[in-house]
Design a protein around this motif. Sequence first.
Motif, PDB file in Angstrom:
ATOM      1  N   LYS A   1      35.828  47.240  50.723  1.00 36.24           N
ATOM      2  CA  LYS A   1      36.392  46.294  49.751  1.00 36.24           C
ATOM      3  C   LYS A   1      35.631  46.329  48.433  1.00 36.24           C
ATOM      4  O   LYS A   1      34.584  46.958  48.316  1.00 36.24           O
ATOM      5  CB  LYS A   1      36.374  44.884  50.349  1.00 36.24           C
TER       6      LYS A   1
ATOM      7  N   ASP B   1      34.850  40.931  46.836  1.00 37.21           N
ATOM      8  CA  ASP B   1      35.478  40.643  48.127  1.00 37.21           C
ATOM      9  C   ASP B   1      34.539  40.885  49.301  1.00 37.21           C
ATOM     10  O   ASP B   1      34.864  40.550  50.445  1.00 37.21           O
ATOM     11  CB  ASP B   1      36.748  41.486  48.305  1.00 37.21           C
ATOM     12  N   ASN B   2      33.381  41.476  49.032  1.00 39.11           N
ATOM     13  CA  ASN B   2      32.399  41.712  50.085  1.00 39.11           C
ATOM     14  C   ASN B   2      31.419  40.554  50.188  1.00 39.11           C
ATOM     15  O   ASN B   2      31.141  39.872  49.193  1.00 39.11           O
ATOM     16  CB  ASN B   2      31.602  42.994  49.801  1.00 39.11           C
ATOM     17  N   ASP B   3      30.881  40.347  51.373  1.00 39.44           N
ATOM     18  CA  ASP B   3      29.766  39.421  51.533  1.00 39.44           C
ATOM     19  C   ASP B   3      28.554  40.014  50.817  1.00 39.44           C
ATOM     20  O   ASP B   3      28.278  41.204  50.936  1.00 39.44           O
ATOM     21  CB  ASP B   3      29.470  39.243  53.024  1.00 39.44           C
ATOM     22  N   ILE B   4      27.809  39.198  50.101  1.00 37.38           N
ATOM     23  CA  ILE B   4      26.691  39.713  49.313  1.00 37.38           C
ATOM     24  C   ILE B   4      25.610  40.322  50.216  1.00 37.38           C
ATOM     25  O   ILE B   4      24.896  41.253  49.806  1.00 37.38           O
ATOM     26  CB  ILE B   4      26.101  38.612  48.402  1.00 37.38           C
ATOM     27  N   VAL B   5      25.493  39.836  51.441  1.00 32.79           N
ATOM     28  CA  VAL B   5      24.526  40.423  52.372  1.00 32.79           C
ATOM     29  C   VAL B   5      24.890  41.875  52.676  1.00 32.79           C
ATOM     30  O   VAL B   5      24.017  42.752  52.748  1.00 32.79           O
ATOM     31  CB  VAL B   5      24.441  39.593  53.675  1.00 32.79           C
ATOM     32  N   ASP B   6      26.185  42.146  52.838  1.00 32.32           N
ATOM     33  CA  ASP B   6      26.626  43.522  53.071  1.00 32.32           C
ATOM     34  C   ASP B   6      26.324  44.402  51.862  1.00 32.32           C
ATOM     35  O   ASP B   6      25.924  45.569  52.007  1.00 32.32           O
ATOM     36  CB  ASP B   6      28.132  43.557  53.380  1.00 32.32           C
ATOM     37  N   GLU B   7      26.520  43.847  50.669  1.00 31.78           N
ATOM     38  CA  GLU B   7      26.204  44.596  49.455  1.00 31.78           C
ATOM     39  C   GLU B   7      24.707  44.904  49.375  1.00 31.78           C
ATOM     40  O   GLU B   7      24.298  46.002  49.005  1.00 31.78           O
ATOM     41  CB  GLU B   7      26.644  43.805  48.217  1.00 31.78           C
ATOM     42  N   GLU B   8      23.888  43.926  49.735  1.00 33.25           N
ATOM     43  CA  GLU B   8      22.439  44.125  49.696  1.00 33.25           C
ATOM     44  C   GLU B   8      21.995  45.184  50.699  1.00 33.25           C
ATOM     45  O   GLU B   8      21.127  46.015  50.394  1.00 33.25           O
ATOM     46  CB  GLU B   8      21.724  42.805  49.971  1.00 33.25           C
ATOM     47  N   HIS B   9      22.582  45.173  51.891  1.00 31.26           N
ATOM     48  CA  HIS B   9      22.243  46.181  52.899  1.00 31.26           C
ATOM     49  C   HIS B   9      22.615  47.583  52.414  1.00 31.26           C
ATOM     50  O   HIS B   9      21.841  48.532  52.582  1.00 31.26           O
ATOM     51  CB  HIS B   9      22.952  45.869  54.215  1.00 31.26           C
TER      52      HIS B   9
END
Length: 257
Positions: free
Chosen positions: A93, A97-105
Amino acid sequence: MATALITGASAGIGKTFAQQLAAKGHDLVVVARDEARLADLKSRLESEHGISVEVLPADLTERLDVQDVAARLADPAKPVDMLVNNAGYGLKKGFLDNDIVDEEHMLTILVRTPVVLSHAAAKAMRERGHGAIINVSSMAGFLATGTYAAAKSYLTTFSESLAAELDGTGVTVTALCPGFTRTEFHQRAGITRQQLPDALWLDADKLVSQCLRDVDRGKVISVPGVHYKAAAGLLDVLPRGVARNSAFKSRHRPQAR
C-alpha cells in the motif's frame, strides 16, 4: 579461500548470489530469518561445491541481531572478503495507508541495516586492503513511487558516497539496481508476469552474473538488462520534475525490485 557474507540468502537474488559465489569457490556466511531454509542451502552448496557455509540466523529488523552480523563482519580471525546486502521487501500500500510501524520496519531493513553492515565490513576490509561490498538497490530508486523507492534511492547514493570514500584502498562498492526479476520478491507482492511485458522481466542468474562482472571491473552502479540500462540513462537526463510526475502517475503499478 575468499569468504562472502550474504543477507537475505534463503531466497531470490540472495540465494542466487550464494549459488554463484559457491560455484566460484567462495566460502559463505548466509544470513536470513528462516534457519531451516539456510540449513538446507548449506547442505546443498557444501555437497555440490566442496565449500564451507556458515549459517547465521538473524532478524534484520532487530538491532541486536544486526549487531551480531556486524560483529561477524568485523571479526579479524574470520575475515569476510565480500558483503552482499540483499535483504529487503516492499509494502503493497501507499505510505499513508500503511501502519507507521510497518514503514519503520521496512526502512530499517532497506536503509539502517545495510548502513550498519557496510560500516563494519568497510572498516575491516580497508584495514586488510581488499574487499567488495554489493548493495542490492533497485531501479525504483531512480523514481519517486513511494517510500520503497525513497529508501532505494538512499541506498544507491550511499553506495556511491562510500565508493568515493574507499577509492584507492582496494575496497570496492557496487549498487546493483535491478528491475522486475523472476523471484519470490514479486510473487509475495502479488505481481505476476502477466501484468508486464516479458521483456521487462530479468533472470536472476543472468542478473547476478552481470553484477559480479561489474564488481570485478570496479563499477559503482550495476544496471542489468538492456531495457533498464536505457531507462537509467534516460532518467539521468530527464528534468527531475518530468521523471517525478511520470512516476507519480504510475505509482499504483507494480514496483521493480
